[in-house]
Scaffold this motif. Sequence first.
Motif, PDB file in Angstrom:
ATOM      1  N   PHE A 109       0.831  -1.198   0.000  1.00 57.11           N
ATOM      2  CA  PHE A 109       0.000   0.000   0.000  1.00 57.11           C
ATOM      3  C   PHE A 109       0.860   1.241   0.000  1.00 57.11           C
ATOM      4  CE2 PHE A 109       0.780  -1.324   4.353  1.00 57.11           C
ATOM      5  CZ  PHE A 109       1.268  -0.170   4.927  1.00 57.11           C
ATOM      6  N   TYR A 111       0.114   5.381   1.289  1.00 56.79           N
ATOM      7  CA  TYR A 111      -0.766   6.439   1.765  1.00 56.79           C
ATOM      8  C   TYR A 111       0.101   7.648   2.083  1.00 56.79           C
ATOM      9  CZ  TYR A 111      -4.057   2.628   2.356  1.00 56.79           C
ATOM     10  OH  TYR A 111      -4.857   1.547   2.138  1.00 56.79           O
ATOM     11  N   SER A 128      -5.152   1.025   9.183  1.00 56.48           N
ATOM     12  CA  SER A 128      -6.325   0.438   8.523  1.00 56.48           C
ATOM     13  C   SER A 128      -7.427   1.468   8.283  1.00 56.48           C
ATOM     14  CB  SER A 128      -6.867  -0.738   9.325  1.00 56.48           C
ATOM     15  OG  SER A 128      -7.281  -0.311  10.607  1.00 56.48           O
ATOM     16  N   ARG A 131      -7.803   2.779   4.638  1.00 53.53           N
ATOM     17  CA  ARG A 131      -8.429   1.963   3.599  1.00 53.53           C
ATOM     18  C   ARG A 131      -9.763   2.577   3.181  1.00 53.53           C
ATOM     19  NH1 ARG A 131      -9.326  -2.716   6.103  1.00 53.53           N
ATOM     20  NH2 ARG A 131      -7.142  -3.316   6.043  1.00 53.53           N
ATOM     21  N   GLY A 132      -9.912   2.774   1.888  1.00 51.85           N
ATOM     22  CA  GLY A 132     -11.153   3.303   1.336  1.00 51.85           C
ATOM     23  C   GLY A 132     -11.245   4.821   1.309  1.00 51.85           C
ATOM     24  N   VAL A 148      -3.514   7.695  -2.262  1.00 53.55           N
ATOM     25  CA  VAL A 148      -4.156   6.500  -1.726  1.00 53.55           C
ATOM     26  C   VAL A 148      -3.951   5.354  -2.701  1.00 53.55           C
ATOM     27  CG1 VAL A 148      -6.355   5.443  -1.049  1.00 53.55           C
ATOM     28  CG2 VAL A 148      -5.928   7.858  -0.528  1.00 53.55           C
ATOM     29  N   HIS A 149      -3.284   4.313  -2.249  1.00 59.77           N
ATOM     30  CA  HIS A 149      -3.151   3.049  -2.988  1.00 59.77           C
ATOM     31  C   HIS A 149      -3.419   1.961  -1.960  1.00 59.77           C
ATOM     32  CE1 HIS A 149      -1.642   0.258  -6.072  1.00 59.77           C
ATOM     33  NE2 HIS A 149      -1.145  -0.405  -5.036  1.00 59.77           N
ATOM     34  N   ASN A 150      -4.627   1.379  -2.013  1.00 66.90           N
ATOM     35  CA  ASN A 150      -5.096   0.467  -0.988  1.00 66.90           C
ATOM     36  C   ASN A 150      -4.553  -0.940  -1.118  1.00 66.90           C
ATOM     37  OD1 ASN A 150      -6.968   2.066   0.620  1.00 66.90           O
ATOM     38  ND2 ASN A 150      -8.156   2.230  -1.266  1.00 66.90           N
ATOM     39  N   SER A 151      -4.650  -1.653  -0.027  1.00 66.46           N
ATOM     40  CA  SER A 151      -4.335  -3.072   0.044  1.00 66.46           C
ATOM     41  C   SER A 151      -5.274  -3.693   1.065  1.00 66.46           C
ATOM     42  CB  SER A 151      -2.892  -3.290   0.465  1.00 66.46           C
ATOM     43  OG  SER A 151      -2.636  -4.662   0.657  1.00 66.46           O
ATOM     44  N   GLU A 152      -5.557  -4.964   0.901  1.00 65.77           N
ATOM     45  CA  GLU A 152      -6.436  -5.660   1.843  1.00 65.77           C
ATOM     46  C   GLU A 152      -5.823  -5.700   3.241  1.00 65.77           C
ATOM     47  OE1 GLU A 152      -9.816  -7.281   3.232  1.00 65.77           O
ATOM     48  OE2 GLU A 152      -9.504  -6.549   1.191  1.00 65.77           O
ATOM     49  N   ILE A 154      -3.202  -4.086   5.734  1.00 60.59           N
ATOM     50  CA  ILE A 154      -2.401  -2.887   5.988  1.00 60.59           C
ATOM     51  C   ILE A 154      -1.694  -3.010   7.328  1.00 60.59           C
ATOM     52  CG2 ILE A 154      -2.510  -0.399   6.361  1.00 60.59           C
ATOM     53  CD1 ILE A 154      -5.062  -0.468   4.557  1.00 60.59           C
TER      54      ILE A 154
END
Length: 181
Positions: A109, A111, A128, A131-132, A148-152, A154
């Motif tokens: 990720f 951020y 976390s 996220r989103g 923002v580059h998300n990951s499941e 974090i």
Amino acid sequence: MKLLFAMAVAMMISVSGCDSASAADELGTLTLKSQNGQKTCSFPIVRGYHYYYMGNYGCTNDEFYTFELTGVKAGVEIRFCGGDNCDRSSGGEDDGNGGDCVGYQDGCFRYKIKTLKRYSSLDSFMFSEFRGTLVGYVPHSSFKMLEVHNSEHINGKLSRVEIKYCNESDFCGKNPGKGPE
């Protein structure tokens, strides 16, 4: 008598001038905390553009869940990354391959936040919670989201932090240098 008064005023101005100059150099502290809060890792924020690999600064890689800001000056940019290079691609541009985060990799990720207040302070913000979020969103009154580059996954996946505070006279480049130890 007037001479004595003038000398006293001059001394007060010079002393207060020294105090304000040293206060201007204090940019605050970023503190990372493990899940149970027993392990912490702190980085004093200094002028320039610097990167910090968790393992190289007495911090354990892939262990931190939250961060705190203490007295951080407005305009400081902080980037939290799950990948080792914090890079969108080998050239730093978004070419669609994700850089060191190829595709949608678990725990990979990015951020980036920018502090908003004169002395931003924040107790225990969980990674976390990023996220989103969307670019421009203000998840806390102390900062807004710039990237923002998300990951499941974090939490517990932080590998690198980049911190930037520059003005024109600082000559900060496009890429960060290794942070002071």
